[in-house]
Design a protein around this motif. Structure first.
Motif, PDB file in Angstrom:
ATOM      1  N   MET A   1      -2.263  18.151 -28.615  1.00 20.10           N
ATOM      2  CA  MET A   1      -3.588  18.233 -28.758  1.00 20.10           C
ATOM      3  C   MET A   1      -4.315  19.167 -29.758  1.00 20.10           C
ATOM      4  SD  MET A   1      -4.629  16.441 -25.481  1.00 20.10           S
ATOM      5  CE  MET A   1      -5.722  16.325 -26.598  1.00 20.10           C
ATOM      6  N   LYS A   2      -3.562  20.124 -30.156  1.00 24.57           N
ATOM      7  CA  LYS A   2      -4.048  20.976 -31.332  1.00 24.57           C
ATOM      8  C   LYS A   2      -3.915  20.389 -32.504  1.00 24.57           C
ATOM      9  CE  LYS A   2      -5.322  25.059 -29.654  1.00 24.57           C
ATOM     10  NZ  LYS A   2      -4.433  26.045 -29.717  1.00 24.57           N
ATOM     11  N   ALA A   3      -2.922  19.350 -32.549  1.00 25.00           N
ATOM     12  CA  ALA A   3      -2.753  18.669 -33.811  1.00 25.00           C
ATOM     13  C   ALA A   3      -3.857  17.638 -34.034  1.00 25.00           C
ATOM     14  CB  ALA A   3      -1.539  17.859 -33.850  1.00 25.00           C
ATOM     15  N   LEU A   4      -4.814  17.359 -33.099  1.00 24.84           N
ATOM     16  CA  LEU A   4      -5.926  16.460 -33.260  1.00 24.84           C
ATOM     17  C   LEU A   4      -6.797  17.013 -34.540  1.00 24.84           C
ATOM     18  CD1 LEU A   4      -6.428  14.935 -29.844  1.00 24.84           C
ATOM     19  CD2 LEU A   4      -5.428  13.852 -31.794  1.00 24.84           C
ATOM     20  N   PRO A   5      -7.394  18.377 -34.228  1.00 29.85           N
ATOM     21  CA  PRO A   5      -8.242  18.667 -34.919  1.00 29.85           C
ATOM     22  C   PRO A   5      -7.563  18.666 -36.478  1.00 29.85           C
ATOM     23  CG  PRO A   5      -8.048  20.177 -33.185  1.00 29.85           C
ATOM     24  CD  PRO A   5      -7.233  19.250 -33.011  1.00 29.85           C
ATOM     25  N   VAL A   6      -6.426  18.940 -36.487  1.00 25.80           N
ATOM     26  CA  VAL A   6      -5.775  18.966 -37.736  1.00 25.80           C
ATOM     27  C   VAL A   6      -5.875  17.635 -38.557  1.00 25.80           C
ATOM     28  CG1 VAL A   6      -3.459  19.116 -39.046  1.00 25.80           C
ATOM     29  CG2 VAL A   6      -3.961  20.802 -37.185  1.00 25.80           C
ATOM     30  N   ILE A   7      -5.606  16.365 -37.884  1.00 25.38           N
ATOM     31  CA  ILE A   7      -5.619  15.163 -38.587  1.00 25.38           C
ATOM     32  C   ILE A   7      -7.145  14.803 -38.904  1.00 25.38           C
ATOM     33  CG2 ILE A   7      -3.659  13.618 -38.253  1.00 25.38           C
ATOM     34  CD1 ILE A   7      -4.638  13.166 -35.623  1.00 25.38           C
ATOM     35  N   LEU A   8      -7.806  15.180 -37.872  1.00 30.09           N
ATOM     36  CA  LEU A   8      -9.290  14.832 -38.026  1.00 30.09           C
ATOM     37  C   LEU A   8      -9.964  15.566 -39.192  1.00 30.09           C
ATOM     38  CD1 LEU A   8     -10.295  14.751 -34.365  1.00 30.09           C
ATOM     39  CD2 LEU A   8      -9.852  12.876 -35.859  1.00 30.09           C
ATOM     40  N   ILE A   9      -9.492  17.092 -39.460  1.00 32.13           N
ATOM     41  CA  ILE A   9      -9.959  17.569 -40.488  1.00 32.13           C
ATOM     42  C   ILE A   9      -9.276  16.899 -41.845  1.00 32.13           C
ATOM     43  CG2 ILE A   9      -9.887  19.666 -41.934  1.00 32.13           C
ATOM     44  CD1 ILE A   9     -10.449  21.409 -39.743  1.00 32.13           C
TER      45      ILE A   9
END
Lengths: 309, 255, 364
Positions: free
Chosen positions: A236-244
């Protein structure tokens, strides 16, 4: 200003960031080649590492277990393409996303059903001491003293693994023919089919590769959080990563990972007081991504969505 | 007759690509103006500029007496512009009736609360606007498919529904982007009749992008020719067809 | 031939818009309402408290999510966060506003408005951000809301355990219970309140769906550029969708805490609750209000039924972990199977069944 502490935090953040990137790359691979937002990435991590851990706990040695687990993930990837993705190929992307949500739930239940729901500690360092890096003068389980900063050696190892994987993948995408096919498929899979690119094979390859990446990422993460349900939280934390970083960009996943990793740590330490509470890292990454996206709605390196009317 | 639409020195660029270079033309109120030209000439882009979907780097569009560099698509709609799209922009999740009803949204003044409770103004408006929509449905002869989801309709009928959706907004000017693309002879004849009737009976100015020369010659009053983003012809259909530049552009003489 | 769809001729436009055009359907609805209001409250406390009231709560939340994701196409994983706002809002209103001015139904609705406003704030990015990227906003909402109520103990009235039990007197609105001699904290009256709110809001949602606002929502979902070209204000439509949807979720959260569990507890409103509601939505069918209810019933009841089967047929062989895992597997399989065969979910399956029944005994 405790500079040493700050640097330690930054380095820790960078290491974290690399780990996030590793998970993010799995997402990006699939999105890039099929436009599917693979919600099941986290559960793939869980499934892969659980399989591995159950084997090693039952006496199978490290490398065998690793190969078997990788093999299982490949089979799983191919099966997913065959039974979940292919039947849905003619539907819109939202439907495919929901299918991955379904896949994720299924996998979550399945992994814990056939193995179990316990928390399994995973000491990767133990495994790697054995015969992997000798003659190694340093032992993986200690910290390296460097400028009086404590950096867990395992983190360095993890970063190296993640880093090399990233380089290999980036090379693969840009320089090889298969990589080119993958990029064609991600742009427009109907057109790719029309020029003779074997869609099913390409997708099967992608899902298999992502499965193996999930295994690697899962094992590296497990060192920190153990193999259990909480592994999914990592995703779930990786989501902001890919979105950025942009859903379609591997370098973006890397940069995004680093940004979030560092930003999170900094925010936690220096901004926690402002917000009067602990645990702001729960939502800080998301807010970072949110603010970023407002200014660049397609992420740093993502493809701009051009709508033709 | 006054000019309802004046395009002056419009230039539109996407990065390094100039889609439209310094184009000017006028459209008289009540006329049917056809915009023609080879593929990639910038016709759709021109329509998008008029309508506010694209923002030109240079130039002004004067509509109904007001000169602007750019217009918000929503404001364009409120000012009386309605349009159809090259690749059919119908709402695939809704039926024909629902799609055309969306064309009436500017006439619906009731609040969401009233609509949720289905009281008062909301009920009345549904009735009144349904009446207006039914008139258009009858005109376009699509009564039998009004409850069909548009995704199930063949291409030609979808284009007709899209025309209906634009028409129902009671626009002053209708912008049609290839309204007859992909139609057979019979469908084209029907569509031409509809467009002509809309123009003659209701006096709605029509700017249409069209490829079929027969149609253009038959129904348009005024033709503007674009090629490679530049205007190469402007006049009555006969004048334009005799224009050597136009003939060259279509026959592919390099220039 | 009791149930006849033919011979039903519509004579004016308003009649054409009716939700239940057939006379037979109208009779069924009236009968249904009678059963719901007169018979069901007499059912056992177990039936009401463990089955019916919770389904009302989660079903309402699913309808809410449907408005945002199913109708307007804005993907949301923050459902539980908005429910949380509703629950906490209701609690604090009941706790702090003097008794004469506040009672449970009013508190539920006002806290719904709070939730709606929070939704609008987290919906603002939707004006710029599209597609999957929007997930980040609702996820931020989910985690932020949780953290917010966790960090500021004031909201829980400084209850150190992190859980507040709701005081009995909070159930007695305007002294009605005393007046009628009815136990307002009892499940029959809780059920009736939940039922009324859910029926009312479902009716409202159904009307919205068929109205201009509903069409605006759907046009933003399907082709937002075309929508704006027609004069629809896309930002306003999106924000309205967020407001209404989160209002529903907030009220649902209040119902869940007050009328079902009896506690206000952060653990109820974590991210897996958001997922559960999403499953209900997908299985039930996006865009269909009745589908949302069907999906909610299925997803809620399955683990219970499965456990029951285990207890009765296999002597309690299924422990909670097994039930949870098998449930997840089943949800996953259902979602995928439905997407492949019938993307409209249970609602569409029902439509297809009706169509087959119409054609029976012919295959098509």
């Amino acid at each position: 200003m405790d500079w040493v502490y700050l640097i330690e935090v930054l380095v820790g953040g960078l290491m974290s960031g690399v780990m996030y990137s590793l998970v993010a790359i799995g997402f990006v691979l699939i999105y890039k080649s099929s436009g599917i937002f693979n919600f099941a990435q986290g559960t793939m991590l869980l499934f892969a590492s659980l399989t591995f851990v159950k084997m090693t706990e039952n006496g199978i040695d490290f490398w065998t277990a690793l190969f078997i687990a990788a093999g299982i993930m490949v089979i799983f990837g191919v099966a997913t393409e065959r039974y979940v993705i292919r039947p849905l190929a003619n539907q819109d992307l939202l439907a495919l996303f929901m299918a991955t949500v379904g896949l994720a739930t299924f996998q979550e239940g399945f992994s814990q059903f056939i193995w179990d729901s316990d928390v399994h500690g995973l000491q990767m360092s133990k495994f790697l001491d054995i015969g992997l890096l000798d003659p190694a003068p340093i032992f993986m389980s200690d910290h390296i003293p460097w400028l009086d900063i404590l950096i867990p050696k395992f983190d360095i190892f993890a970063s190296l693994v993640a880093g090399s994987l990233i380089v290999v993948l980036a090379f693969f995408f840009q320089k090889t023919k298969t990589g080119l096919s993958l990029r064609a498929v991600s742009d427009d899979h109907m057109a790719a089919m029309a020029v003779g690119i074997p869609l099913q094979t390409v997708w099967a390859v992608v899902w298999a590769v992502t499965g193996v990446i999930a295994l690697v990422a899962g094992l590296l993460w497990a060192e920190r959080v153990s193999v259990s349900f909480t592994l999914i939280e990592a995703v779930m934390k990786a989501l902001p990563v890919i979105l950025i970083g942009g859903l379609t960009s591997i370098p973006g996943a890397i940069v995004g990972g680093l940004v979030i990793g560092v930003g999170e740590k900094l925010g936690e330490i220096y901004l926690a007081d402002v917000f009067g509470g602990q645990g702001i890292e729960l939502w800080f990454a998301y807010f970072m991504a949110l603010i970023f996206l407002v200014f660049r709605p397609q992420g740093m390196f993502g493809e701009k969505l051009i709508e033709r009317v | 007759m006054t000019d309802i639409l004046k395009v002056e020195n419009v230039t539109l660029q996407f990065g390094g690509v100039k889609a439209i270079t310094d184009i000017s033309f006028n459209v008289k109120e009540g006329e049917i103006c056809a915009v023609i030209g080879p593929n990639g000439a910038g016709k759709s882009s021109m329509l998008n500029v008029i309508n506010g979907v694209y923002l030109p780097q240079i130039g002004t569009v004067t509509y109904d007496g007001v000169a602007r560099r750019s217009i918000n698509p929503r404001d364009a709609a409120i000012a009386g512009m309605a349009r159809t799209f090259q690749n059919i922009a119908l709402f695939q999740g809704m039926t024909v009736l629902e799609n055309i009803m969306t064309g009436r949204n500017l006439f619906m003044k009731s609040t969401w609360l009233e609509q949720g409770l289905n009281i008062g103004r909301a009920r009345e408006e549904e009735k009144i606007n349904r009446l207006a929509v039914e008139k258009v449905i009858k005109f376009l002869q699509i009564e039998s498919i009004r409850k069909t989801p548009v995704a199930k309709l063949p291409y030609g009928l979808q284009k007709r529904v899209e025309l209906g959706r634009a028409l129902v907004a009671e626009p002053k000017i209708l912008l049609l982007d290839e309204p007859m693309a992909g139609m057979n002879l019979e469908e084209k004849a029907d569509m031409s009749c509809f467009i002509l009737e809309i123009n003659k009976e209701q006096g709605i100015t029509t700017v249409m992008i069209e490829h079929d020369m027969g149609v253009v010659m038959d129904i348009s009053d005024h033709v503007v020719v674009l090629d490679y983003g530049k205007k190469i012809g402007d006049g009555s259909p006969k004048e334009v067809m005799a224009n050597q530049d136009v003939i060259d552009a279509y026959l592919g003489v390099s220039h | 031939m009791i149930y006849r769809e033919t011979g039903n001729f519509v004579t004016n436009y308003l009649k054409d818009r009716e939700i239940f055009p057939l006379k037979f359907d109208k009779i069924i609805v009236i009968l249904g309402l009678l059963i719901l209001y007169l018979y069901v409250p007499t059912m056992s406390e177990y039936a009401l408290s463990a089955h019916i009231v919770p389904i009302l709560a989660v079903g309402l939340a699913t309808v809410g999510l449907n408005i945002l994701t199913g109708l307007t196409g804005q993907l949301s994983l923050g459902t539980a966060g908005f429910m949380c706002v509703g629950a906490f809002g209701t609690y604090n209103l009941m706790l702090r506003v003097p008794e004469n001015f506040m009672s449970l139904p009013v508190a539920l609705l006002i806290s719904g408005i709070f939730a709606g406003l929070v939704g609008v704030i987290f919906g603002l990015p939707a004006i710029r951000i599209k597609g999957f990227y929007l997930l980040v906003s609702t996820l931020a909402a989910q985690y932020f809301v949780w953290w917010f109520f966790n960090s500021y103990a004031w909201f829980l009235n400084y209850e150190s355990s992190g859980v507040v039990a709701i005081a009995p007197k909070m159930y007695d609105y305007w002294g009605l219970g005393n007046l009628l001699g009815v136990d307002m904290q009892g499940y029959p009256s809780r059920y009736l309140l939940a039922l009324t709110i859910c029926l009312g809001l479902t009716y409202f949602a159904k009307n919205l769906l068929r109205s201009n606002t509903g069409r605006n929502f759907m046009s933003v979902r399907d082709r937002d550029i075309a929508a704006s070209v027609m004069g629809i204000s896309v930002p306003r439509t999106k924000l309205l969708a967020f407001f209404v949807s989160c209002f529903y979720c907030g009220v649902a959260g209040g119902i869940y805490s007050f009328l079902y569990i009896g506690n206000v507890d952060l653990m109820i409103y974590e991210i897996d609750r958001s997922f559960t509601i999403l499953f209900m939505l997908i299985i039930g069918g996006l865009g269909s209000i009745s589908g949302s209810w069907l999906g909610a019933i299925f997803v809620y009841e399955f683990p219970i039924v499965f456990t029951w089967i285990g207890d009765y047929l296999f002597q309690g062989a299924f422990n909670t972990a097994v039930v949870e895992n098998v449930s997840n597997m089943v949800y996953g399989v259902f979602i995928i199977a439905l997407l492949i065969r019938e993307p409209g979910g249970f609602a569409a399956l029902w439509g297809t069944t009706k169509q087959k029944l119409r054609m029976w005994p012919y295959p098509h």
